[in-house]
Design a protein around this motif. Sequence first.
Motif, PDB file in Angstrom:
ATOM      1  N   ASN A 444       0.836  -1.197   0.000  1.00 56.74           N
ATOM      2  CA  ASN A 444       0.000   0.000   0.000  1.00 56.74           C
ATOM      3  C   ASN A 444       0.872   1.248   0.000  1.00 56.74           C
ATOM      4  OD1 ASN A 444      -2.936  -0.846   0.273  1.00 56.74           O
ATOM      5  ND2 ASN A 444      -1.988  -2.064   1.871  1.00 56.74           N
ATOM      6  N   ASN A 445       2.061   1.100  -0.573  1.00 58.17           N
ATOM      7  CA  ASN A 445       3.023   2.195  -0.611  1.00 58.17           C
ATOM      8  C   ASN A 445       3.149   2.693  -2.045  1.00 58.17           C
ATOM      9  OD1 ASN A 445       5.381   3.792  -0.615  1.00 58.17           O
ATOM     10  ND2 ASN A 445       6.229   2.648   1.110  1.00 58.17           N
ATOM     11  N   ILE A 446       2.749   3.941  -2.279  1.00 60.11           N
ATOM     12  CA  ILE A 446       2.753   4.489  -3.633  1.00 60.11           C
ATOM     13  C   ILE A 446       4.172   4.594  -4.187  1.00 60.11           C
ATOM     14  CG2 ILE A 446       2.819   6.901  -2.897  1.00 60.11           C
ATOM     15  CD1 ILE A 446       0.865   5.427  -5.881  1.00 60.11           C
ATOM     16  N   LEU A 452       8.218   0.230  -9.329  1.00 57.79           N
ATOM     17  CA  LEU A 452       7.929  -0.909 -10.204  1.00 57.79           C
ATOM     18  C   LEU A 452       7.409  -0.451 -11.567  1.00 57.79           C
ATOM     19  CD1 LEU A 452       6.283  -3.296  -7.583  1.00 57.79           C
ATOM     20  CD2 LEU A 452       8.519  -3.590  -8.665  1.00 57.79           C
ATOM     21  N   ILE A 453       6.534   0.546 -11.567  1.00 58.40           N
ATOM     22  CA  ILE A 453       5.996   1.063 -12.834  1.00 58.40           C
ATOM     23  C   ILE A 453       7.119   1.662 -13.674  1.00 58.40           C
ATOM     24  CG2 ILE A 453       4.559   2.909 -13.817  1.00 58.40           C
ATOM     25  CD1 ILE A 453       2.561   2.351 -11.512  1.00 58.40           C
ATOM     26  N   ASP A 454       8.010   2.421 -13.034  1.00 53.70           N
ATOM     27  CA  ASP A 454       9.128   3.018 -13.750  1.00 53.70           C
ATOM     28  C   ASP A 454      10.064   1.950 -14.313  1.00 53.70           C
ATOM     29  OD1 ASP A 454      10.628   5.368 -14.579  1.00 53.70           O
ATOM     30  OD2 ASP A 454      12.114   4.784 -13.088  1.00 53.70           O
ATOM     31  N   GLU A 471      -3.908  -1.684 -10.329  1.00 51.16           N
ATOM     32  CA  GLU A 471      -3.939  -2.088  -8.918  1.00 51.16           C
ATOM     33  C   GLU A 471      -4.073  -0.887  -7.990  1.00 51.16           C
ATOM     34  OE1 GLU A 471      -1.037  -4.743  -7.169  1.00 51.16           O
ATOM     35  OE2 GLU A 471      -0.930  -5.916  -9.014  1.00 51.16           O
ATOM     36  N   LEU A 472      -3.487   0.238  -8.403  1.00 47.91           N
ATOM     37  CA  LEU A 472      -3.588   1.439  -7.578  1.00 47.91           C
ATOM     38  C   LEU A 472      -5.036   1.840  -7.369  1.00 47.91           C
ATOM     39  CD1 LEU A 472      -0.752   3.725  -9.065  1.00 47.91           C
ATOM     40  CD2 LEU A 472      -0.647   2.304  -7.027  1.00 47.91           C
ATOM     41  N   HIS A 473      -5.794   1.828  -8.442  1.00 45.79           N
ATOM     42  CA  HIS A 473      -7.210   2.212  -8.356  1.00 45.79           C
ATOM     43  C   HIS A 473      -7.999   1.200  -7.538  1.00 45.79           C
ATOM     44  CE1 HIS A 473      -6.627   5.529 -11.115  1.00 45.79           C
ATOM     45  NE2 HIS A 473      -5.993   4.718 -11.947  1.00 45.79           N
ATOM     46  N   ASP A 480       1.034   9.678  -7.477  1.00 48.61           N
ATOM     47  CA  ASP A 480       1.659  10.979  -7.291  1.00 48.61           C
ATOM     48  C   ASP A 480       2.393  11.391  -8.564  1.00 48.61           C
ATOM     49  OD1 ASP A 480       3.925   9.406  -7.301  1.00 48.61           O
ATOM     50  OD2 ASP A 480       4.398   9.698  -5.183  1.00 48.61           O
ATOM     51  N   VAL A 481       3.128  12.486  -8.509  1.00 50.45           N
ATOM     52  CA  VAL A 481       3.826  13.018  -9.680  1.00 50.45           C
ATOM     53  C   VAL A 481       4.777  11.976 -10.257  1.00 50.45           C
ATOM     54  CG1 VAL A 481       5.415  14.794 -10.503  1.00 50.45           C
ATOM     55  CG2 VAL A 481       3.644  15.394  -8.859  1.00 50.45           C
ATOM     56  N   ARG A 482       5.488  11.282  -9.367  1.00 52.27           N
ATOM     57  CA  ARG A 482       6.456  10.285  -9.835  1.00 52.27           C
ATOM     58  C   ARG A 482       5.763   9.134 -10.569  1.00 52.27           C
ATOM     59  NH1 ARG A 482      10.833   6.787  -6.212  1.00 52.27           N
ATOM     60  NH2 ARG A 482      11.746   5.696  -7.984  1.00 52.27           N
TER      61      ARG A 482
END
Length: 556
Positions: A444-446, A452-454, A471-473, A480-482
Amino acid sequence: MMTRSSSRLHSFFKLKCNFISNSVTTPLSSSRFTPNSTSLPSLLHSTSFSNNGDPPLSRYQTVTSLDHAFNLFDEMILRKPLPSVVKFNQLLSAVAKMNHFSSCLHLFKQMCAVGVPVSEYSMNIAIRCCCQMSRTNDGFALLGCCFRRAVVPNVFTFNTLLDGLVIENKIAEAERLFKKLINQKICEPDVVTYSTVINGLCKFAIIDSLCKDKMIDDAFKLFNEMVFAKGIQPDVITYTSLIYGLCNLCRWDEVSKLLKEMEDLRISPNFQTFSILVDAFCKEGSVDEAEAVIDIMVERGEVPNIVTYNSLINGYCLQGEMSKAKTLLDSLMSRGLIPDVITYNSLLNGYCKSLKIEEAIHMFHEVTRKGLNPDVIFYNTMIQGLFRVGRCGDACQLFDEMQAQGQTPNEYTYGIILDGLCSNHQVEEALSLFHLVGDSKLKNNIVVYSILIDGAGKCGKLDIVRALFHELHVKGLQPDVRTYTAMIRGFCRVGLLREAKNLFLKMGERGCPPDNVRYCVLLMDILRTSISMMWRFFYSKWIEEVTHLMLLLYRC
């Protein structure tokens, strides 16, 4: 590089700081304070601070060990009649000064049990012990005992409780207690009361970055109330707390102003003031200025300790000046100063950032050879350094060793490992670890998702990118911006500029606009993709998408 404001601060220090080594004969008047207010240094030159004529210390004040204190206490409670409460207080105070707080509380309880009529001084010592052990709730329970025993608490009692709340980062509770003291006129606050609350506000401003400016502003409101409404002159502790808060916010002009006020009032900076300035200069990249402050410290007679020198070593390391850092370390050791884990961690971090991995490994082993126990931060630094030079196997092996040595990995550890694996094109391994950990905090850590997305985007694995973003949604996590930048860059790399444009627009709609650095990153990705794709497909509609997206970035 030093900012213009910090440069002005250094100029002030060079030109104006001679006041710290000059003796004080007559206090200067200041428009900010009443003419009759007496400056701290003039008080220190007062004969009232002389030890001449002081009575010799009693045997209860000169205990040499905890066993000595307990034996003396047992002897005292066997006497008939019991010694006065003053003697018991002297013994309690001596034990507390040795930092044996739990033992001091034990003796206090025995005092109460044998019927010694405790005084407000006894209660204050016991409350202080509770607060120093981060047991402020027990301190408040003792405050209740004061009222039941008809012992009237004084300003020292409440100052101790306020300090305990600050130690435990319970700043809101400290503010409430302070306001209660004022509004209900429970006691008249003194400079220590105000300084304690000001210190808490400045400290909390550093911990909670979301409201840091407000906290510092509140601290200054309290400072002005103390000076103008109450007529209480601030001391070096008050100024040092404010300087600490301002340095961490890089508000150098205001730091310079406070130092000038201290000069006008002949209030000499103390060890803590100097150490804060050394650390602030080093973090700002102004190591020369930090060295100058240490020189002033030495001239003033303040002997820097390993904590002060840790800041300087870290400053060298942050600038990549590893030879200077190592030379300073050797010099400190030759003078008998013992480096700690923080010292070695700064050097380790410096070697790793400079990609001098062999020196870093040598430093890591030197720490264990010296009998120091590397902490989680130390392991994190070394693991990150190994990943930076592509030694993924060694990094994972050290991760296993870390756990075998009883160090529990934290979220930063896992973030380093996931980022390291992704940076070395081992996205599948990173995802396996992510799913293997099964830690709710991790999942649950953005920040972890952004890593991982990067990483998946850099490897062109858009299916993984889309799945992670979905999964975030599902989990209700807000990108966030990153996260958005990583997604957009992933789309740009494979030429999906329309999707990149749509996500960029969505990013702004959701109140997450990119900063200047990320604008530049996105523009570079678009240009890189444009050149690559234009040579492969001279497609006018595609060029239109590139132009549209670049215009959007330009207008923002």
